[in-house]
Write a protein that holds these residues in place. Structure first.
Motif, PDB file in Angstrom:
ATOM      1  N   GLU A  23      -8.543   3.667   0.246  1.00 26.06           N
ATOM      2  CA  GLU A  23      -9.486   4.420  -0.573  1.00 26.06           C
ATOM      3  C   GLU A  23      -8.770   5.453  -1.441  1.00 26.06           C
ATOM      4  OE1 GLU A  23     -10.008   4.018   2.796  1.00 26.06           O
ATOM      5  OE2 GLU A  23     -11.496   2.445   2.573  1.00 26.06           O
ATOM      6  N   ASP A  24      -7.684   6.025  -0.911  1.00 20.47           N
ATOM      7  CA  ASP A  24      -6.920   6.995  -1.696  1.00 20.47           C
ATOM      8  C   ASP A  24      -6.300   6.344  -2.931  1.00 20.47           C
ATOM      9  OD1 ASP A  24      -7.473   8.975   0.144  1.00 20.47           O
ATOM     10  OD2 ASP A  24      -5.617   8.645   1.268  1.00 20.47           O
ATOM     11  N   VAL A  25      -5.868   5.118  -2.800  1.00 27.25           N
ATOM     12  CA  VAL A  25      -5.170   4.431  -3.896  1.00 27.25           C
ATOM     13  C   VAL A  25      -6.164   3.794  -4.864  1.00 27.25           C
ATOM     14  CG1 VAL A  25      -3.513   2.613  -4.459  1.00 27.25           C
ATOM     15  CG2 VAL A  25      -3.164   4.014  -2.434  1.00 27.25           C
ATOM     16  N   GLU A  26      -7.235   3.208  -4.332  1.00 25.97           N
ATOM     17  CA  GLU A  26      -8.131   2.442  -5.198  1.00 25.97           C
ATOM     18  C   GLU A  26      -8.924   3.317  -6.168  1.00 25.97           C
ATOM     19  OE1 GLU A  26     -10.756   0.128  -2.799  1.00 25.97           O
ATOM     20  OE2 GLU A  26     -11.827   1.866  -2.040  1.00 25.97           O
ATOM     21  N   LYS A  52      -6.203  -5.988  -0.324  1.00 26.07           N
ATOM     22  CA  LYS A  52      -5.285  -6.561   0.681  1.00 26.07           C
ATOM     23  C   LYS A  52      -3.834  -6.261   0.299  1.00 26.07           C
ATOM     24  CE  LYS A  52      -8.277  -9.037   3.167  1.00 26.07           C
ATOM     25  NZ  LYS A  52      -8.735  -8.518   4.406  1.00 26.07           N
ATOM     26  N   GLU A  53      -3.526  -6.369  -1.014  1.00 25.82           N
ATOM     27  CA  GLU A  53      -2.172  -6.039  -1.473  1.00 25.82           C
ATOM     28  C   GLU A  53      -1.839  -4.587  -1.155  1.00 25.82           C
ATOM     29  OE1 GLU A  53      -0.998  -7.005  -5.523  1.00 25.82           O
ATOM     30  OE2 GLU A  53      -2.558  -8.547  -5.558  1.00 25.82           O
ATOM     31  N   ILE A  54      -2.804  -3.699  -1.433  1.00 28.04           N
ATOM     32  CA  ILE A  54      -2.581  -2.269  -1.183  1.00 28.04           C
ATOM     33  C   ILE A  54      -2.412  -2.015   0.307  1.00 28.04           C
ATOM     34  CG2 ILE A  54      -3.662   0.004  -1.331  1.00 28.04           C
ATOM     35  CD1 ILE A  54      -4.949  -0.977  -3.981  1.00 28.04           C
ATOM     36  N   GLU A  55      -3.225  -2.683   1.135  1.00 28.28           N
ATOM     37  CA  GLU A  55      -3.074  -2.538   2.588  1.00 28.28           C
ATOM     38  C   GLU A  55      -1.688  -2.954   3.044  1.00 28.28           C
ATOM     39  OE1 GLU A  55      -7.650  -3.508   3.955  1.00 28.28           O
ATOM     40  OE2 GLU A  55      -6.015  -4.594   4.917  1.00 28.28           O
ATOM     41  N   ILE A  58       0.777  -0.281   2.082  1.00 29.93           N
ATOM     42  CA  ILE A  58       0.665   0.886   2.975  1.00 29.93           C
ATOM     43  C   ILE A  58       1.326   0.566   4.316  1.00 29.93           C
ATOM     44  CG2 ILE A  58      -0.973   2.285   4.292  1.00 29.93           C
ATOM     45  CD1 ILE A  58      -2.849   2.133   1.857  1.00 29.93           C
ATOM     46  N   ALA A  59       1.114  -0.652   4.805  1.00 30.31           N
ATOM     47  CA  ALA A  59       1.727  -1.062   6.074  1.00 30.31           C
ATOM     48  C   ALA A  59       3.247  -1.069   5.993  1.00 30.31           C
ATOM     49  CB  ALA A  59       1.210  -2.433   6.477  1.00 30.31           C
ATOM     50  N   ARG A  60       3.799  -1.337   4.797  1.00 27.29           N
ATOM     51  CA  ARG A  60       5.252  -1.315   4.616  1.00 27.29           C
ATOM     52  C   ARG A  60       5.785   0.114   4.471  1.00 27.29           C
ATOM     53  NH1 ARG A  60       6.358  -5.165  -0.204  1.00 27.29           N
ATOM     54  NH2 ARG A  60       4.167  -4.821  -0.607  1.00 27.29           N
ATOM     55  N   GLY A  61       4.862   1.097   4.450  1.00 24.96           N
ATOM     56  CA  GLY A  61       5.280   2.489   4.396  1.00 24.96           C
ATOM     57  C   GLY A  61       5.467   3.042   2.998  1.00 24.96           C
ATOM     58  N   MET A  62       4.918   2.367   2.001  1.00 24.96           N
ATOM     59  CA  MET A  62       5.075   2.842   0.621  1.00 24.96           C
ATOM     60  C   MET A  62       4.155   4.036   0.380  1.00 24.96           C
ATOM     61  SD  MET A  62       5.237  -0.839  -1.320  1.00 24.96           S
ATOM     62  CE  MET A  62       5.624  -0.225  -2.939  1.00 24.96           C
ATOM     63  N   SER A  63       4.602   4.934  -0.468  1.00 27.07           N
ATOM     64  CA  SER A  63       3.785   6.089  -0.836  1.00 27.07           C
ATOM     65  C   SER A  63       2.782   5.675  -1.924  1.00 27.07           C
ATOM     66  CB  SER A  63       4.656   7.225  -1.350  1.00 27.07           C
ATOM     67  OG  SER A  63       5.225   6.877  -2.594  1.00 27.07           O
ATOM     68  N   LYS A  64       1.849   6.568  -2.211  1.00 29.73           N
ATOM     69  CA  LYS A  64       0.827   6.282  -3.229  1.00 29.73           C
ATOM     70  C   LYS A  64       1.464   6.033  -4.587  1.00 29.73           C
ATOM     71  CE  LYS A  64      -3.349   8.282  -5.233  1.00 29.73           C
ATOM     72  NZ  LYS A  64      -4.266   9.417  -5.193  1.00 29.73           N
ATOM     73  N   GLU A  65       2.436   6.828  -4.950  1.00 25.09           N
ATOM     74  CA  GLU A  65       3.104   6.667  -6.244  1.00 25.09           C
ATOM     75  C   GLU A  65       3.856   5.340  -6.320  1.00 25.09           C
ATOM     76  OE1 GLU A  65       3.347   9.502  -4.377  1.00 25.09           O
ATOM     77  OE2 GLU A  65       1.910  10.644  -5.574  1.00 25.09           O
ATOM     78  N   LEU A  71       1.863  -1.820  -8.530  1.00 29.46           N
ATOM     79  CA  LEU A  71       0.710  -2.467  -9.161  1.00 29.46           C
ATOM     80  C   LEU A  71       0.857  -2.469 -10.687  1.00 29.46           C
ATOM     81  CD1 LEU A  71      -2.162  -1.013  -6.966  1.00 29.46           C
ATOM     82  CD2 LEU A  71      -1.344  -3.374  -6.992  1.00 29.46           C
ATOM     83  N   GLN A  72       1.403  -1.387 -11.226  1.00 30.47           N
ATOM     84  CA  GLN A  72       1.618  -1.317 -12.671  1.00 30.47           C
ATOM     85  C   GLN A  72       2.653  -2.346 -13.110  1.00 30.47           C
ATOM     86  OE1 GLN A  72       2.654   2.586 -14.043  1.00 30.47           O
ATOM     87  NE2 GLN A  72       3.193   1.887 -16.067  1.00 30.47           N
ATOM     88  N   ALA A  73       3.689  -2.534 -12.301  1.00 28.21           N
ATOM     89  CA  ALA A  73       4.704  -3.534 -12.632  1.00 28.21           C
ATOM     90  C   ALA A  73       4.120  -4.940 -12.574  1.00 28.21           C
ATOM     91  CB  ALA A  73       5.883  -3.410 -11.672  1.00 28.21           C
ATOM     92  N   THR A  74       3.172  -5.158 -11.667  1.00 26.73           N
ATOM     93  CA  THR A  74       2.571  -6.491 -11.512  1.00 26.73           C
ATOM     94  C   THR A  74       1.520  -6.758 -12.585  1.00 26.73           C
ATOM     95  OG1 THR A  74       2.898  -6.322  -9.123  1.00 26.73           O
ATOM     96  CG2 THR A  74       1.355  -8.010  -9.910  1.00 26.73           C
ATOM     97  N   TYR A  75       0.626  -5.797 -12.814  1.00 23.94           N
ATOM     98  CA  TYR A  75      -0.533  -6.036 -13.682  1.00 23.94           C
ATOM     99  C   TYR A  75      -0.445  -5.354 -15.045  1.00 23.94           C
ATOM    100  CZ  TYR A  75      -2.579  -7.625  -9.300  1.00 23.94           C
ATOM    101  OH  TYR A  75      -2.825  -8.281  -8.134  1.00 23.94           O
ATOM    102  N   GLY A  76       0.519  -4.486 -15.235  1.00 24.72           N
ATOM    103  CA  GLY A  76       0.645  -3.773 -16.504  1.00 24.72           C
ATOM    104  C   GLY A  76      -0.035  -2.418 -16.448  1.00 24.72           C
ATOM    105  N   LYS A  77       0.089  -1.662 -17.548  1.00 28.12           N
ATOM    106  CA  LYS A  77      -0.461  -0.308 -17.586  1.00 28.12           C
ATOM    107  C   LYS A  77      -1.982  -0.299 -17.602  1.00 28.12           C
ATOM    108  CE  LYS A  77       3.465   1.806 -19.841  1.00 28.12           C
ATOM    109  NZ  LYS A  77       3.989   2.471 -21.033  1.00 28.12           N
ATOM    110  N   GLU A  78      -2.593  -1.432 -17.905  1.00 25.88           N
ATOM    111  CA  GLU A  78      -4.051  -1.509 -17.954  1.00 25.88           C
ATOM    112  C   GLU A  78      -4.675  -1.311 -16.585  1.00 25.88           C
ATOM    113  OE1 GLU A  78      -2.041  -3.883 -19.224  1.00 25.88           O
ATOM    114  OE2 GLU A  78      -2.226  -3.298 -21.321  1.00 25.88           O
TER     115      GLU A  78
END
Length: 135
Positions: A23-26, A52-55, A58-65, A71-78
């Motif tokens: 919820e923090d990321v979405e 699911k990707e975000i989960e 988070i499980a891998r220990g990545m920070s919000k940034e 996600l920006q690298a995958t989907y672009g700045k949009e």
């Protein structure tokens, strides 16, 4: 001894309350299905896939940034709710102002050209000679 347990309890409480959730990321990510909704408000299959990707991140220990960068690298700045103020996205901040100024200028020029007279005088319309109307 009680103070030690109390301090441990406070640290656990702080770590639980500051844990990163989906919820923090979405809130900061747009759904990429084309609906134009923020991810937290979209219920389509693409949104579920992104959650699911975000989960997983988070499980891998990545920070919000880090997650948002991934996600920006995958989907672009949009995919960003607040696009960076650079390049084409900089125009998104200035276009509404420029369009408003252009619209006001056009309306002002039209009013000035017409001499402020937009509508016919109702008295002239009502008192028109019938001979004039029959022509």
């Amino acid at each position: 001894m009680k103070i030690r347990y109390f301090i441990i309890f406070i640290f656990l409480l702080i770590s639980i309350s500051s844990a990163l959730t989906v919820e923090d990321v979405e809130k900061d990510v747009m759904c990429v299905c084309g609906c134009g909704k923020v991810l937290e408000n979209c219920e389509c299959g693409t949104a579920e896939k992104m959650r699911k990707e975000i989960e997983g991140m988070i499980a891998r220990g990545m920070s919000k940034e880090e997650i948002i960068s991934e996600l920006q690298a995958t989907y672009g700045k949009e995919v960003l709710v607040n696009p960076p103020k650079e390049g084409v996205f900089l125009g998104l901040w200035y276009y509404p102002v420029a369009i408003t100024i252009a619209g006001v200028s056009i309306v002002y020029a039209l009013l000035k050209r017409r001499g402020g007279k937009w509508y016919g005088d109702p008295d002239e319309t009502i008192n028109v000679d019938e001979d004039y109307l029959e022509r």
